[in-house]
Design an enzyme around this catalytic site. Structure first.
Site, PDB file in Angstrom:
ATOM      1  N   ARG A 148     104.046  26.786  56.852  1.00 37.26           N
ATOM      2  CA  ARG A 148     103.058  27.757  57.341  1.00 37.26           C
ATOM      3  C   ARG A 148     102.748  27.468  58.807  1.00 37.26           C
ATOM      4  NH1 ARG A 148      98.280  26.864  54.226  1.00 37.26           N
ATOM      5  NH2 ARG A 148      99.266  24.949  53.541  1.00 37.26           N
ATOM      6  N   LYS A 176     108.486   6.369  39.492  1.00 38.85           N
ATOM      7  CA  LYS A 176     108.207   5.088  40.158  1.00 38.85           C
ATOM      8  C   LYS A 176     108.749   3.922  39.329  1.00 38.85           C
ATOM      9  CE  LYS A 176     104.152   6.979  42.496  1.00 38.85           C
ATOM     10  NZ  LYS A 176     102.744   7.351  42.309  1.00 38.85           N
TER      11      LYS A 176
HETATM   12  N1  LIG Z   1      99.601  12.604  48.504  1.00 40.95           N
HETATM   13  C1  LIG Z   1      99.824  11.340  48.143  1.00 40.95           C
HETATM   14  O1  LIG Z   1      98.897  10.575  47.834  1.00 40.95           O
HETATM   15  C2  LIG Z   1     101.210  10.809  48.095  1.00 40.95           C
HETATM   16  C3  LIG Z   1     102.297  11.628  48.237  1.00 40.95           C
HETATM   17  N2  LIG Z   1     103.558  11.090  48.170  1.00 40.95           N
HETATM   18  C4  LIG Z   1     104.712  11.952  48.352  1.00 40.95           C
HETATM   19  O2  LIG Z   1     104.714  12.448  49.673  1.00 40.95           O
HETATM   20  C5  LIG Z   1     105.325  13.730  49.697  1.00 40.95           C
HETATM   21  C6  LIG Z   1     104.361  14.713  50.324  1.00 40.95           C
HETATM   22  O3  LIG Z   1     103.189  14.747  49.582  1.00 40.95           O
HETATM   23  P1  LIG Z   1     101.866  15.478  50.114  1.00 40.95           P
HETATM   24  O4  LIG Z   1     101.774  15.335  51.579  1.00 40.95           O
HETATM   25  O5  LIG Z   1     100.770  14.990  49.265  1.00 40.95           O
HETATM   26  O6  LIG Z   1     102.194  16.979  49.712  1.00 40.95           O
HETATM   27  P2  LIG Z   1     101.664  18.315  50.408  1.00 40.95           P
HETATM   28  O7  LIG Z   1     101.949  19.413  49.450  1.00 40.95           O
HETATM   29  O8  LIG Z   1     100.283  18.124  50.913  1.00 40.95           O
HETATM   30  O9  LIG Z   1     102.621  18.431  51.692  1.00 40.95           O
HETATM   31  C7  LIG Z   1     103.928  18.896  51.645  1.00 40.95           C
HETATM   32  C8  LIG Z   1     104.077  19.876  52.786  1.00 40.95           C
HETATM   33  O10 LIG Z   1     105.440  20.241  52.919  1.00 40.95           O
HETATM   34  C9  LIG Z   1     105.474  21.626  53.250  1.00 40.95           C
HETATM   35  N3  LIG Z   1     106.784  22.157  52.926  1.00 40.95           N
HETATM   36  C10 LIG Z   1     107.283  22.505  51.735  1.00 40.95           C
HETATM   37  N4  LIG Z   1     108.547  22.969  51.867  1.00 40.95           N
HETATM   38  C11 LIG Z   1     108.849  22.876  53.156  1.00 40.95           C
HETATM   39  C12 LIG Z   1     110.011  23.201  53.932  1.00 40.95           C
HETATM   40  N5  LIG Z   1     111.098  23.698  53.350  1.00 40.95           N
HETATM   41  N6  LIG Z   1     109.981  22.966  55.251  1.00 40.95           N
HETATM   42  C13 LIG Z   1     108.874  22.479  55.847  1.00 40.95           C
HETATM   43  N7  LIG Z   1     107.741  22.164  55.185  1.00 40.95           N
HETATM   44  C14 LIG Z   1     107.745  22.362  53.850  1.00 40.95           C
HETATM   45  C15 LIG Z   1     104.338  22.241  52.457  1.00 40.95           C
HETATM   46  O11 LIG Z   1     103.927  23.472  53.022  1.00 40.95           O
HETATM   47  C16 LIG Z   1     103.265  21.165  52.566  1.00 40.95           C
HETATM   48  O12 LIG Z   1     102.411  21.364  53.666  1.00 40.95           O
HETATM   49  C17 LIG Z   1     105.703  14.046  48.254  1.00 40.95           C
HETATM   50  O13 LIG Z   1     107.024  13.628  48.028  1.00 40.95           O
HETATM   51  C18 LIG Z   1     104.743  13.174  47.459  1.00 40.95           C
HETATM   52  O14 LIG Z   1     105.227  12.855  46.193  1.00 40.95           O
HETATM   53  C19 LIG Z   1     103.791   9.751  47.998  1.00 40.95           C
HETATM   54  C20 LIG Z   1     102.750   8.888  47.859  1.00 40.95           C
HETATM   55  C21 LIG Z   1     101.373   9.353  47.855  1.00 40.95           C
HETATM   56  N1  LIG Z   2     100.332  11.787  42.980  1.00 36.90           N
HETATM   57  C1  LIG Z   2     100.601  10.424  43.256  1.00 36.90           C
HETATM   58  C2  LIG Z   2     100.594  10.191  44.733  1.00 36.90           C
HETATM   59  C3  LIG Z   2     101.121   8.878  45.091  1.00 36.90           C
HETATM   60  O1  LIG Z   2     102.228   8.494  44.754  1.00 36.90           O
HETATM   61  C4  LIG Z   2      99.552   9.545  42.615  1.00 36.90           C
HETATM   62  O2  LIG Z   2      98.519  10.076  42.211  1.00 36.90           O
HETATM   63  O3  LIG Z   2      99.779   8.343  42.501  1.00 36.90           O
END
Ligand SMILES: NC(=O)C1=CN([C@@H]2O[C@H](COP(=O)(O)OP(=O)(O)OC[C@H]3O[C@@H](n4cnc5c(N)ncnc54)[C@H](O)[C@@H]3O)[C@@H](O)[C@H]2O)C=CC1
Ligand SMILES: N[C@@H](CC=O)C(=O)O
Ligand code: NA
Length: 430
Positions: free
Chosen positions: A49, A207
């Site tokens: 976006r 994990k």
């Molecule tokens: N939120 C957390 O606490 C944690 C998240 N992760 C991992 O980190 C990664 C990201 O997680 P979040 O940031 O929480 O998710 P999120 O949903 O907040 O961010 C992902 C972003 O990627 C964008 N996106 C999707 N498809 C796209 C594309 N084709 N090109 C460009 N942008 C695109 C989305 O619009 C969104 O803003 C995931 O793999 C998640 O499993 C890992 C550890 C902790």
């Molecule tokens: N959704 C996950 C994000 C981190 O890996 C969690 O809640 O642990």
């Protein structure tokens, strides 16, 4: 000597984690430069976006064409924080082909395709790092892959999902409802884009697959991990756990068999004694015990989810990968040389808490006890409470193979006097 030409970093995804990575890269630019030995420059940010206001990020860097960004050829490191399988997988392999190393937080993808992605990284002489993929900020991948590389790990056990720990903790301590607690975890940025991944245990299973693979130097696929989510844990389960001096946590447990010939990996809710350190892991914190032959027991503890903690792990990887780039080397990669078979859940030996609704009449207890005995499952304690001809029977067993317990429960269900099996929960950590 400090290199003046900057290392170029492209960010794929700028959500909860990506926006924090960009913020820390900008605010800590001087420290990162000093630690790496060259400046790092945010050279592009792929988003879905583009109209969204992104504070601190030069709008010129924003693109919706992630493929063009990874194909640019001048990018040193791609940080993939989009999540999901596609297009993340193709973007990562394309990045390798076009000269970039990759830092990812994507446990779903690494658990599913880690072997192929590592292979692609090696073929192109690149790095693939993913410390953030397991237990957020807690250093776990690198300690297992590097610090414990000279030891023999026998067991990895812990809480590896922040969202479900947040929910279970709220249900236990404040009596909050499941949906209310999940909504709060989502608002705080802990949950996956589809929180089913959290509450049904898929995230923790991914994990567990990654941890077991690295800990035991073998290949453990997502499908090899036994998985039960926490959606069926009730207030009655918590009350029952409390009566036993326990609480309930969603655990990931990876074990080497006693004979060393196989491994198992599982994720399920379990009762653990309040005296166990895992019982006091609150909110979205994670904690993981690693048991190694020479080291003994190690405990890793910290924030397991959330934008800033996860970005910390991503930045740590980014520094490591940039240092490798400057040294024209790559870090330690995949190690699956032991090729151990992954055992079925039926082979796992543990204790069980079984709650039955039974007819309250003479002989029922003896009937139930006989079924346990016939299946070789020894009973530790029984508690019966009854009213109006119906009773609730809570049986806690000694350690028994999971297959024997399944057989016992199947036979119990066939008894006329057993009206229903209200819950079955494993008891761990004793
Ligand atoms: N939120 C957390 O606490 C944690 C998240 N992760 C991992 O980190 C990664 C990201 O997680 P979040 O940031 O929480 O998710 P999120 O949903 O907040 O961010 C992902 C972003 O990627 C964008 N996106 C999707 N498809 C796209 C594309 N084709 N090109 C460009 N942008 C695109 C989305 O619009 C969104 O803003 C995931 O793999 C998640 O499993 C890992 C550890 C902790
Ligand atoms: N959704 C996950 C994000 C981190 O890996 C969690 O809640 O642990
Ligand atoms: Na981590």
């Amino acid at each position: 000597m400090m290199r003046t030409r900057p290392l170029k970093v492209a960010l794929l995804g700028c959500g909860v984690v990506g926006s924090e990575v960009a913020r820390i890269m900008t605010t800590h630019a001087d420290d990162l430069t000093a630690r790496i030995g060259a400046p790092v420059e945010l050279a592009g940010v792929a988003v879905r976006r583009p109209s969204k206001v992104r504070e601190g990020i030069d709008p010129e860097l924003i693109t919706t064409d992630a493929t063009a960004l990874v194909k640019r050829g001048d990018i040193d490191v791609i940080v993939e924080v989009i999540g999901g399988i596609e297009p993340a997988r193709t973007l990562i392999t394309t990045a390798f082909e076009h000269g970039a190393s990759v830092v990812s937080a994507n446990k779903a993808l690494i658990a599913q395709d880690g072997a192929a992605l590592h292979q692609a990284a090696v073929e192109h002489g690149r790095d693939l790092y993913y410390e953030a993929a397991v237990a957020g900020a807690i250093p776990l991948i690198r300690p297992l892959r590097e610090s414990l590389a000279g030891d023999k790990v026998n067991r990895v056990l812990g809480i590896v999902n922040g969202t479900t720990n947040f929910i279970l903790d709220a249900m236990d301590t404040t009596g909050a409802g499941y949906q209310e607690a999940l909504d709060e975890a989502t608002a705080l940025g802990y949950a996956e884009a589809d929180p089913t991944a959290d509450v049904e245990g898929f995230d923790a299973a991914a994990k567990a697959a990654i941890l077991a693979g690295i800990a035991f130097h073998t290949r453990v696929r997502l499908d090899d991990v036994y998985r039960e989510g926490m959606t069926e844990v009730t207030a009655a389960d918590f009350a029952s756990a409390k009566r036993m001096g326990c609480t309930i946590k969603l655990l990931a447990i990876c074990e080497r068999a006693a004979d060393g010939g196989s491994v198992t990996a599982r994720v399920h809710p379990a009762m653990i004694p309040l005296s166990h350190p895992l019982a006091s892991v609150r909110g979205a914190y994670n904690a993981v015990f690693v048991e190694a032959e020479a080291a003994g027991q190690l405990m890793f503890y910290g924030p397991g989810a959330g934008g800033s903690p996860t970005a910390s792990a991503v930045l740590g990887d980014l520094v490591a990968v940039c240092r490798n780039k400057l040294a024209e080397t790559t870090g330690p990669g995949d190690s699956a040389y032991t090729q151990l078979p992954v055992g079925a859940m039926g082979e796992v030996v543990t204790r069980y808490h079984i709650s039955l609704d039974v007819a309250d009449k003479p002989g029922v207890l003896a009937q139930v006890a006989t079924v346990f005995a016939e299946h070789g499952v020894s009973i530790d304690t029984v508690r019966q409470t009854g009213k109006d001809g119906e009773a609730s029977l809570v049986v806690v067993t000694h350690r028994a193979p999971d297959a024997a317990l399944t057989g016992t429960v199947d036979a119990l269900r066939r008894l006329d006097t057993v009206r229903g099996v209200a819950s079955i929960m494993r008891v761990e950590g004793e």
